[in-house]
Write a protein that holds these residues in place. Sequence first.
Motif, PDB file in Angstrom:
ATOM      1  N   ALA A 105       0.851  -1.268  -0.009  1.00 10.66           N
ATOM      2  CA  ALA A 105       0.157  -0.133   0.352  1.00 10.66           C
ATOM      3  C   ALA A 105       0.884   1.481   0.109  1.00 10.66           C
ATOM      4  O   ALA A 105       0.534   2.199  -0.778  1.00 10.66           O
ATOM      5  CB  ALA A 105      -0.902   0.051   1.199  1.00 10.66           C
ATOM      6  N   ALA A 106       1.856   1.363   0.749  1.00 13.53           N
ATOM      7  CA  ALA A 106       2.887   2.353   0.961  1.00 13.53           C
ATOM      8  C   ALA A 106       3.455   2.511  -0.339  1.00 13.53           C
ATOM      9  O   ALA A 106       3.656   3.787  -0.916  1.00 13.53           O
ATOM     10  CB  ALA A 106       3.944   2.155   1.847  1.00 13.53           C
ATOM     11  N   PHE A 107       3.856   1.595  -1.190  1.00 14.49           N
ATOM     12  CA  PHE A 107       4.388   1.708  -2.462  1.00 14.49           C
ATOM     13  C   PHE A 107       3.535   2.337  -3.730  1.00 14.49           C
ATOM     14  O   PHE A 107       3.657   3.036  -4.565  1.00 14.49           O
ATOM     15  CB  PHE A 107       5.065   0.167  -2.939  1.00 14.49           C
ATOM     16  CG  PHE A 107       5.587   0.457  -4.169  1.00 14.49           C
ATOM     17  CD1 PHE A 107       7.044   1.078  -4.412  1.00 14.49           C
ATOM     18  CD2 PHE A 107       4.972   0.156  -5.379  1.00 14.49           C
ATOM     19  CE1 PHE A 107       7.736   1.005  -5.882  1.00 14.49           C
ATOM     20  CE2 PHE A 107       5.804   0.379  -6.852  1.00 14.49           C
ATOM     21  CZ  PHE A 107       7.042   0.489  -6.869  1.00 14.49           C
ATOM     22  N   ASP A 108       2.228   1.454  -3.370  1.00  5.89           N
ATOM     23  CA  ASP A 108       1.110   1.909  -4.507  1.00  5.89           C
ATOM     24  C   ASP A 108       0.642   3.343  -4.322  1.00  5.89           C
ATOM     25  O   ASP A 108       0.350   4.015  -5.219  1.00  5.89           O
ATOM     26  CB  ASP A 108       0.138   0.983  -4.513  1.00  5.89           C
ATOM     27  CG  ASP A 108       0.566  -0.454  -5.242  1.00  5.89           C
ATOM     28  OD1 ASP A 108       1.530  -0.495  -5.720  1.00  5.89           O
ATOM     29  OD2 ASP A 108      -0.176  -1.390  -4.813  1.00  5.89           O
ATOM     30  N   ALA A 109       0.390   3.972  -3.025  1.00  6.57           N
ATOM     31  CA  ALA A 109      -0.091   5.001  -2.811  1.00  6.57           C
ATOM     32  C   ALA A 109       0.862   6.012  -2.008  1.00  6.57           C
ATOM     33  O   ALA A 109       0.370   7.231  -2.024  1.00  6.57           O
ATOM     34  CB  ALA A 109      -1.351   4.675  -1.821  1.00  6.57           C
ATOM     35  N   GLY A 110       1.851   5.662  -1.842  1.00  7.20           N
ATOM     36  CA  GLY A 110       2.748   6.356  -1.062  1.00  7.20           C
ATOM     37  C   GLY A 110       3.668   7.484  -1.850  1.00  7.20           C
ATOM     38  O   GLY A 110       3.556   7.207  -3.219  1.00  7.20           O
ATOM     39  N   ASP A 111       4.291   8.311  -1.232  1.00 10.83           N
ATOM     40  CA  ASP A 111       5.297   9.272  -1.982  1.00 10.83           C
ATOM     41  C   ASP A 111       6.757   8.824  -2.217  1.00 10.83           C
ATOM     42  O   ASP A 111       7.284   9.268  -3.093  1.00 10.83           O
ATOM     43  CB  ASP A 111       5.233  10.552  -1.217  1.00 10.83           C
ATOM     44  CG  ASP A 111       4.032  11.314  -1.201  1.00 10.83           C
ATOM     45  OD1 ASP A 111       3.133  11.208  -1.896  1.00 10.83           O
ATOM     46  OD2 ASP A 111       3.728  12.056  -0.192  1.00 10.83           O
ATOM     47  N   TRP A 112       7.049   7.750  -1.483  1.00  7.11           N
ATOM     48  CA  TRP A 112       8.569   7.212  -1.809  1.00  7.11           C
ATOM     49  C   TRP A 112       8.963   6.704  -3.083  1.00  7.11           C
ATOM     50  O   TRP A 112      10.031   7.363  -3.321  1.00  7.11           O
ATOM     51  CB  TRP A 112       8.996   6.170  -0.717  1.00  7.11           C
ATOM     52  CG  TRP A 112      10.372   6.020  -0.557  1.00  7.11           C
ATOM     53  CD1 TRP A 112      10.882   4.757  -1.147  1.00  7.11           C
ATOM     54  CD2 TRP A 112      11.107   6.866   0.008  1.00  7.11           C
ATOM     55  NE1 TRP A 112      12.265   5.013  -0.720  1.00  7.11           N
ATOM     56  CE2 TRP A 112      12.610   6.465  -0.218  1.00  7.11           C
ATOM     57  CE3 TRP A 112      11.484   8.489   0.263  1.00  7.11           C
ATOM     58  CZ2 TRP A 112      13.786   6.834   0.017  1.00  7.11           C
ATOM     59  CZ3 TRP A 112      12.479   8.759   0.621  1.00  7.11           C
ATOM     60  CH2 TRP A 112      13.550   8.143   0.598  1.00  7.11           C
ATOM     61  N   PRO A 113       8.104   6.272  -3.610  1.00  6.63           N
ATOM     62  CA  PRO A 113       8.592   5.655  -5.076  1.00  6.63           C
ATOM     63  C   PRO A 113       8.840   6.817  -5.944  1.00  6.63           C
ATOM     64  O   PRO A 113       9.632   6.630  -7.104  1.00  6.63           O
ATOM     65  CB  PRO A 113       7.606   4.826  -5.615  1.00  6.63           C
ATOM     66  CG  PRO A 113       6.928   4.394  -4.285  1.00  6.63           C
ATOM     67  CD  PRO A 113       6.854   5.527  -3.151  1.00  6.63           C
ATOM     68  N   SER A 114       7.910   7.817  -5.871  1.00  9.28           N
ATOM     69  CA  SER A 114       8.135   8.981  -6.717  1.00  9.28           C
ATOM     70  C   SER A 114       8.937  10.383  -6.200  1.00  9.28           C
ATOM     71  O   SER A 114       9.270  11.355  -6.814  1.00  9.28           O
ATOM     72  CB  SER A 114       6.804   9.657  -7.171  1.00  9.28           C
ATOM     73  OG  SER A 114       6.138   9.970  -6.037  1.00  9.28           O
ATOM     74  N   THR A 115       9.412   9.901  -4.895  1.00  8.62           N
ATOM     75  CA  THR A 115      10.509  11.189  -4.333  1.00  8.62           C
ATOM     76  C   THR A 115      11.839  11.196  -5.378  1.00  8.62           C
ATOM     77  O   THR A 115      12.139  10.023  -5.647  1.00  8.62           O
ATOM     78  CB  THR A 115      10.962  10.541  -2.886  1.00  8.62           C
ATOM     79  OG1 THR A 115       9.642  10.611  -2.156  1.00  8.62           O
ATOM     80  CG2 THR A 115      11.608  11.476  -2.440  1.00  8.62           C
ATOM     81  N   PRO A 116      12.128  12.140  -5.508  1.00  4.97           N
ATOM     82  CA  PRO A 116      13.175  12.797  -6.315  1.00  4.97           C
ATOM     83  C   PRO A 116      14.517  12.052  -5.840  1.00  4.97           C
ATOM     84  O   PRO A 116      14.444  11.827  -4.760  1.00  4.97           O
ATOM     85  CB  PRO A 116      13.250  14.221  -6.482  1.00  4.97           C
ATOM     86  CG  PRO A 116      11.655  14.765  -6.139  1.00  4.97           C
ATOM     87  CD  PRO A 116      11.117  13.824  -5.431  1.00  4.97           C
ATOM     88  N   VAL A 117      15.205  11.657  -6.994  1.00  2.43           N
ATOM     89  CA  VAL A 117      16.474  10.946  -6.527  1.00  2.43           C
ATOM     90  C   VAL A 117      17.189  11.813  -5.569  1.00  2.43           C
ATOM     91  O   VAL A 117      17.849  11.494  -4.357  1.00  2.43           O
ATOM     92  CB  VAL A 117      17.513  10.724  -7.634  1.00  2.43           C
ATOM     93  CG1 VAL A 117      18.770  10.364  -7.276  1.00  2.43           C
ATOM     94  CG2 VAL A 117      16.734   9.889  -8.510  1.00  2.43           C
ATOM     95  N   ALA A 118      17.476  13.014  -5.623  1.00  8.33           N
ATOM     96  CA  ALA A 118      18.164  14.064  -4.786  1.00  8.33           C
ATOM     97  C   ALA A 118      17.659  13.753  -3.476  1.00  8.33           C
ATOM     98  O   ALA A 118      18.544  13.643  -2.014  1.00  8.33           O
ATOM     99  CB  ALA A 118      18.171  15.436  -5.058  1.00  8.33           C
TER     100      ALA A 118
END
Length: 196
Positions: free
Chosen positions: A50-63
């Motif tokens: 759920a954290a992966f699908d709906a969370g912000d971490w996967p789309s957090t910028p690399v920096a």
Amino acid sequence: ALDLLIGSQWRHAADGGVREIINPATGKVFATVDEATHDDALAAVDAARAAFDAGDWPSTPVAERAAVLGRIADLLARDKESLSALETADTGKTLAESRIDIDDVISVFRYYANLVTTQSDRLVDVGDPTVISRVVHEPIGVCVLIAPWNYPLLQISWKIAPALAAGCTMVAKPSEVTPLSTIAFIWDGAEAPTAS
């Protein structure tokens, strides 16, 4: 203490099961931790998904991901002595060896903080100036990370740091024999375990 972090909440095992942790140097129980059940494991995987699908971490910028890894390294350096003492009590290693291990853990997080920024969107020369070939790394989802007993925090860091760098979510399972440094590493500051 609550020893299972599932879905951002610290909790006890579903069935109330616990495991006694033995200090190898004394042969005596020095801590008791919650022992996850099958249902706890499924709940952890569901929460990570759920954290992966709906969370912000996967789309957090690399920096930003790199900055988080750097901050983790800074916090590990700050807590080096307490983590080293815990690692020694948990594994029976000398304090000097545990300090070296924690230094290595710090280095792992710094390495991946640097790697994720230098390898992001890398261009590859394919020999044709009209062709642009770009390597783009994307998070793959939930990683299940299992660590052995002998270098508990170091070996789990070899898995946590790259998973975080890549933008993945995870379920981390420390050794049932030496879980305390991993629990302390993940702890949010409430009542971190201590060596006694």
